[in-house]
Design an enzyme around this catalytic site. Structure first.
Site, PDB file in Angstrom:
ATOM      1  N   ARG A  44       0.835  -1.202   0.000  1.00  0.00           N
ATOM      2  CA  ARG A  44       0.000   0.000   0.000  1.00  0.00           C
ATOM      3  C   ARG A  44       0.869   1.250   0.000  1.00  0.00           C
ATOM      4  O   ARG A  44       2.091   1.173   0.153  1.00  0.00           O
ATOM      5  CB  ARG A  44      -0.941  -0.002   1.227  1.00  0.00           C
ATOM      6  N   GLY A  45       0.190   2.421  -0.145  1.00  0.00           N
ATOM      7  CA  GLY A  45       0.918   3.679  -0.268  1.00  0.00           C
ATOM      8  C   GLY A  45       1.082   3.962  -1.752  1.00  0.00           C
ATOM      9  O   GLY A  45       1.487   3.083  -2.529  1.00  0.00           O
ATOM     10  N   ALA A  46       0.763   5.193  -2.142  1.00  0.00           N
ATOM     11  CA  ALA A  46       0.695   5.516  -3.572  1.00  0.00           C
ATOM     12  C   ALA A  46       1.969   5.130  -4.343  1.00  0.00           C
ATOM     13  O   ALA A  46       1.895   4.401  -5.342  1.00  0.00           O
ATOM     14  CB  ALA A  46       0.367   6.995  -3.736  1.00  0.00           C
TER      15      ALA A  46
ATOM     16  N   GLN B 186      -3.490   2.579   9.499  1.00  0.00           N
ATOM     17  CA  GLN B 186      -2.121   2.715   8.991  1.00  0.00           C
ATOM     18  C   GLN B 186      -1.248   3.531   9.946  1.00  0.00           C
ATOM     19  O   GLN B 186      -0.040   3.320  10.012  1.00  0.00           O
ATOM     20  CB  GLN B 186      -2.129   3.393   7.604  1.00  0.00           C
TER      21      GLN B 186
ATOM     22  N   ASP C 151      -2.469  10.891  -2.609  1.00  0.00           N
ATOM     23  CA  ASP C 151      -2.646   9.809  -3.589  1.00  0.00           C
ATOM     24  C   ASP C 151      -2.881  10.355  -4.992  1.00  0.00           C
ATOM     25  O   ASP C 151      -2.641   9.673  -5.973  1.00  0.00           O
ATOM     26  CB  ASP C 151      -3.803   8.905  -3.176  1.00  0.00           C
TER      27      ASP C 151
ATOM     28  N   ASN D  95      -6.328  12.183  -0.458  1.00  0.00           N
ATOM     29  CA  ASN D  95      -5.455  11.423   0.453  1.00  0.00           C
ATOM     30  C   ASN D  95      -6.348  10.621   1.397  1.00  0.00           C
ATOM     31  O   ASN D  95      -7.582  10.720   1.344  1.00  0.00           O
ATOM     32  CB  ASN D  95      -4.525  12.374   1.221  1.00  0.00           C
TER      33      ASN D  95
HETATM   34  O1  MRU Z   1      -4.962   3.165   1.473  1.00  0.00           O
HETATM   35  P1  MRU Z   1      -3.501   3.474   1.599  1.00  0.00           P
HETATM   36  O2  MRU Z   1      -2.909   3.023   2.887  1.00  0.00           O
HETATM   37  O3  MRU Z   1      -2.728   2.993   0.389  1.00  0.00           O
HETATM   38  O4  MRU Z   1      -3.451   5.062   1.584  1.00  0.00           O
HETATM   39  C1  MRU Z   1      -2.203   5.692   1.623  1.00  0.00           C
HETATM   40  C2  MRU Z   1      -2.251   7.165   1.764  1.00  0.00           C
HETATM   41  O5  MRU Z   1      -3.298   7.756   1.772  1.00  0.00           O
HETATM   42  C3  MRU Z   1      -0.938   7.877   1.798  1.00  0.00           C
HETATM   43  O6  MRU Z   1      -1.051   9.084   2.490  1.00  0.00           O
HETATM   44  C4  MRU Z   1      -0.489   8.184   0.363  1.00  0.00           C
HETATM   45  O7  MRU Z   1      -0.567   7.058  -0.439  1.00  0.00           O
HETATM   46  C5  MRU Z   1       0.897   8.713   0.323  1.00  0.00           C
HETATM   47  S1  MRU Z   1       2.134   7.454   0.649  1.00  0.00           S
HETATM   48  C6  MRU Z   1       3.646   8.224   0.411  1.00  0.00           C
END
Ligand code: MRU
Length: 342
Positions: free
Chosen positions: A49-51, A187, A228, A238
């Site tokens: 996970r994470g963009a 998270q 995101d 986000n």
């Molecule tokens: O659903 P997730 O955990 O993938 O969401 C992640 C986020 O919202 C983060 O803030 C975003 O991806 C930035 S990660 C550098």
């Protein structure tokens, strides 16, 4: 492909391994990821996970599948399947567009491997630049609040918002971090708390609903979040809960910064209302699950609304801290964001 190690991705003997972000912090489980359906499952369940990380894992898997002899047509199908795995983080689409261009080259096996590794190296460098630009905004003794997880787990490098916090802490300017637990998938409580602990950065974990009273008590100096997708007008999608923090920050006169690489920018999205928002399963809200087991507290037939992200309008953001530098609200109003992110 050459071996590779990031906080949460590994390539060993031409196989992709991911650190299961659903098992952390209780367990550090590395899982092999052999094919597209496995990776799609890991992405949908947020083990990956994470963009930035979603895009990088998809790119690396495609390059490995090419080396294992998958045909160009099958690779193209796989690429489109991966593209559809999660809708909001545009890094996935941006990375896969670059991989698609590599796939059309005559020596596509080599081109895909080179491009995937380049994306990883670039992401490391982007994180470092964001950290440098952002740390310059953090004043001595700062108490910073962050939401979700934006660190080494979510990127190939030091992270985005957490990268800034890490760099500022290294400069001696962070007194402590308030970590929003980040309901529903926690998270913050599971991953950011773990990462900050590993880094030796002092933090206190709070339920999301506690942020407002901390701000009222003047115990938050700035808020740092990731993104995101950043629309052309500066609106930011986000993790759900980001928008409420931005509204609170405005009311309390607290700076609200978004840290992200240019790979999070979508010039084709004119504003936040055009950003697709992922809706997720009811079970994430009716209870909670992880390596500790599963528990449900709501009635079996509870009706649930569970958007994974929200949109923060540009007017609530104090600065877009990008790899190319800090873009100010005035510059965003003048349309400079799209230019800066090219
Ligand atoms: O659903 P997730 O955990 O993938 O969401 C992640 C986020 O919202 C983060 O803030 C975003 O991806 C930035 S990660 C550098």
């Amino acid at each position: 492909m050459q071996s590779l190690t990031t906080t949460s991705l590994r390539i060993r003997e031409n196989q992709l391994w991911i650190l299961d972000q659903q098992a952390l912090p209780q367990r550090s489980d590395w899982r092999e990821c052999r094919n597209v359906s496995e990776l799609v499952d890991h992405i949908r369940t947020l083990r990956v996970r994470g963009a930035p990380l979603i895009g990088l894992s998809a790119s690396l898997l495609l390059a490995l599948l090419a080396e294992q002899g998958m045909s160009q047509d099958a690779l193209l199908d796989s690429l489109e399947t991966l593209r559809a795995s999660r809708p909001t983080a545009v890094n996935l689409m941006n990375n896969l567009d670059r991989m698609k261009a590599a796939l059309h080259q005559s020596d596509y096996v080599k081109a895909l491997a080179e491009e995937a590794l380049r994306l990883v190296e670039e992401d490391r460098a982007l994180c470092d630049s964001i950290a440098d630009h952002g740390a310059a905004l953090v004043t001595h003794g700062s108490r910073l609040l962050t939401h979700c997880n934006t660190g080494g787990l979510a990127t190939a490098g030091v992270g985005t918002a957490i990268g800034v916090i890490r760099r500022a802490h290294g400069l001696g300017n962070v007194q402590q971090v308030w970590v929003d637990e980040t309901r529903p998938l926690l998270q913050g409580g599971r991953l950011t708390a773990w990462e900050l602990g590993e880094l030796g950065i002092p933090y206190q974990l709070i339920c999301d609903s506690m942020a407002a009273s901390l701000m009222a008590q003047k115990r938050v100096d700035a808020i740092w979040v990731g993104a995101d997708r950043i629309a052309a007008n500066g609106d930011v999608a986000n993790k759900i809960g980001t928008y409420s923090l931005a509204v609170l920050a405005k009311y309390h006169g607290i700076p609200f910064y978004v840290a992200a690489p240019h790979t999070t920018h979508d010039p084709h999205c004119p504003n936040g209302s055009a950003i697709p928002i992922e809706q997720r399963a009811a079970s994430e809200v009716t209870g909670v699950s992880g390596s500790f087991g599963a528990v449900q507290w709501a009635p079996d037939d509870a009706q649930v609304y569970n958007p994974a992200f929200d949109v923060t309008p540009a007017e609530l953001i104090s600065g877009w801290v990008l790899d190319v530098g800090v873009v100010t609200p005035v510059q965003v109003r003048d349309g400079i964001l799209t230019q800066a992110l090219k």
